[in-house]
Scaffold this motif. Structure first.
Motif, PDB file in Angstrom:
ATOM      1  N   ARG A 211      -0.936  -3.961  -1.995  1.00  0.00           N
ATOM      2  CA  ARG A 211       0.159  -2.964  -2.534  1.00  0.00           C
ATOM      3  C   ARG A 211       0.164  -3.273  -4.029  1.00  0.00           C
ATOM      4  O   ARG A 211       0.096  -2.286  -4.685  1.00  0.00           O
ATOM      5  CB  ARG A 211       1.378  -2.710  -1.872  1.00  0.00           C
ATOM      6  CG  ARG A 211       2.117  -1.708  -2.565  1.00  0.00           C
ATOM      7  CD  ARG A 211       3.492  -1.734  -1.883  1.00  0.00           C
ATOM      8  NE  ARG A 211       3.675  -1.452  -0.575  1.00  0.00           N
ATOM      9  CZ  ARG A 211       4.767  -1.028   0.106  1.00  0.00           C
ATOM     10  NH1 ARG A 211       6.067  -1.278  -0.605  1.00  0.00           N
ATOM     11  NH2 ARG A 211       4.760  -0.781   1.332  1.00  0.00           N
ATOM     12  N   LEU A 212       0.278  -4.560  -4.392  1.00  0.00           N
ATOM     13  CA  LEU A 212       0.540  -4.631  -5.895  1.00  0.00           C
ATOM     14  C   LEU A 212      -0.555  -5.163  -6.573  1.00  0.00           C
ATOM     15  O   LEU A 212      -0.483  -5.214  -7.839  1.00  0.00           O
ATOM     16  CB  LEU A 212       1.717  -5.967  -5.760  1.00  0.00           C
ATOM     17  CG  LEU A 212       2.995  -5.461  -5.144  1.00  0.00           C
ATOM     18  CD1 LEU A 212       3.789  -6.793  -5.005  1.00  0.00           C
ATOM     19  CD2 LEU A 212       3.795  -4.288  -5.387  1.00  0.00           C
ATOM     20  N   GLY A 213      -1.693  -5.426  -5.821  1.00  0.00           N
ATOM     21  CA  GLY A 213      -2.900  -5.628  -6.573  1.00  0.00           C
ATOM     22  C   GLY A 213      -2.992  -7.173  -6.747  1.00  0.00           C
ATOM     23  O   GLY A 213      -2.171  -7.944  -6.691  1.00  0.00           O
ATOM     24  N   GLU A 214      -4.040  -7.589  -7.637  1.00  0.00           N
ATOM     25  CA  GLU A 214      -4.457  -9.083  -7.542  1.00  0.00           C
ATOM     26  C   GLU A 214      -3.488  -9.727  -8.634  1.00  0.00           C
ATOM     27  O   GLU A 214      -3.277 -10.986  -8.687  1.00  0.00           O
ATOM     28  CB  GLU A 214      -5.948  -9.187  -8.243  1.00  0.00           C
ATOM     29  CG  GLU A 214      -6.905  -9.109  -7.421  1.00  0.00           C
ATOM     30  CD  GLU A 214      -6.960 -10.052  -6.171  1.00  0.00           C
ATOM     31  OE1 GLU A 214      -6.818 -11.137  -6.276  1.00  0.00           O
ATOM     32  OE2 GLU A 214      -7.442  -9.604  -5.099  1.00  0.00           O
ATOM     33  N   GLU A 215      -2.693  -9.019  -9.435  1.00  0.00           N
ATOM     34  CA  GLU A 215      -1.737  -9.367 -10.235  1.00  0.00           C
ATOM     35  C   GLU A 215      -0.814 -10.102  -9.488  1.00  0.00           C
ATOM     36  O   GLU A 215      -0.243 -10.991 -10.211  1.00  0.00           O
ATOM     37  CB  GLU A 215      -1.199  -8.410 -11.229  1.00  0.00           C
ATOM     38  CG  GLU A 215       0.088  -8.697 -11.964  1.00  0.00           C
ATOM     39  CD  GLU A 215      -0.414  -9.620 -13.324  1.00  0.00           C
ATOM     40  OE1 GLU A 215       0.351  -9.988 -13.829  1.00  0.00           O
ATOM     41  OE2 GLU A 215      -1.816  -9.838 -13.415  1.00  0.00           O
TER      42      GLU A 215
END
Length: 324
Positions: free
Chosen positions: A140-144
């Motif tokens: 959901r939040l990405g690789e970040e």
């Protein structure tokens, strides 16, 4: 051909703009390394994991439970939360147990581990166990989200070396600190780098974008200044910056000296930022509402525009020209 790793976005200071740039790049599918330094309690992935710990410590804490329910760890939508939270009284957790909600089983698993697992083990089981938290958070939040998750685990390990390994003590320790993630700014890893001008010293990129070049240094001054009264052996005291109607006091000299140093630093940072580009420099910014769309005279944008005008460079004709 320009790649994501060839781009560096510089801001004068960390803030909402840097986070927004990272979020927009992610939304467009552009690889981005994230800001060069951030508070560990700021990323959403960390907040979601801390909500799970707070719920485990106090199940009747409705706010923590609500945050956990709508996090990727449980996956409720806001509409599901509003519908599932309606009740006549009592805590949200007790209500969910009475209504036999589908969220009860994963929440019960979290509670069962609270009294036995150390902070690191508790987090690792959330992330890699049946709940599959790491995959859900990154999906959901990405690789970040990966770096903050790993840094939270590192913080839990560090805590266990210096204190009693309990979840309650860990939360108290974490809340007292200002743990920061500092990334290797020199390695882009094939992704856009977003960092402060100060943090970019010694680095270069084919394309550099100055994203907040319309900041007015006159409106960015600190509210507290250090004042050293005569006869106090150089000792300084924090005082509020005098307003325009409060001038004419011994504090004026200290304020003027601080303003002069900050303006000098403003221009030093501009020099650093403007010399990071190997091929092309883009100078951009959004003037505040107070400026009515006109870049402030002391902004980086206005300084660059004045220099181009003095050199007779037409807009759009040079690699470093100002965007229209």
């Amino acid at each position: 051909m320009l790649q994501a790793g060839d781009v560096m976005v510089l801001v004068k200071r960390r803030g909402d703009l840097a986070s927004l740039i990272v979020a927009r790049l992610y939304a467009e599918g552009v690889p981005v390394a994230g800001v060069d330094r951030l508070r560990l309690d700021a990323p959403l992935a960390v907040q979601d994991l801390l909500a799970a710990i707070r719920f485990a410590l106090q199940p009747d804490d409705d706010l923590s439970l609500a945050n956990l329910l709508v996090s990727p760890l449980i996956g409720w939508t806001q509409e599901q939360l509003l519908a599932g939270a309606l009740r006549d009284g009592g805590s949200l957790w007790r209500h969910l147990r009475r209504t036999d909600s589908g969220a009860v089983e994963p929440l019960s698993r979290i509670l069962r581990r609270a009294d036995f697992a150390t902070p690191y083990r508790f987090l690792e089981e959330l992330l890699s166990g049946e709940l599959d938290g790491r995959r859900k958070l990154i999906a959901r939040l990405g690789e970040e989200a990966r770096d903050p998750i790993d840094e939270l685990l590192n913080a839990a390990l560090s805590f266990e070396h210096v204190a009693t390994s309990s979840l309650q003590r860990f939360v108290e320790w974490f809340d007292r600190g200002e743990v920061e993630i500092k990334r290797d700014a020199g390695a882009s890893g094939g992704a856009v780098r977003v960092m402060t001008a100060h943090g970019s010293k010694g680095l270069q990129a084919p394309l550099v974008l100055l994203a907040d070049a319309a900041i007015d240094p006159a409106n960015s001054r600190r509210d507290i200044v250090a004042w050293s009264p005569e006869g106090h052996d150089g000792a300084s005291f924090p005082v509020f910056r005098p307003r325009s109607g409060e001038r004419g006091t011994p504090v004026d000299d200290a304020v003027a000296a601080i303003d002069r140093r900050e303006l000098e630093e403003h221009w030093r940072l501009f020099y650093v930022a403007a010399t990071r580009a190997e091929e092309r420099l883009v100078i951009a910014g959004a003037p505040s509402a107070r400026c009515q769309g006109v870049p402030p005279p002391l902004s980086w944008y206005s300084a660059a525009a004045a220099a181009f005008d003095a050199l007779g460079v037409a807009q759009g004709r040079a690699s470093g020209s100002l965007p229209a």
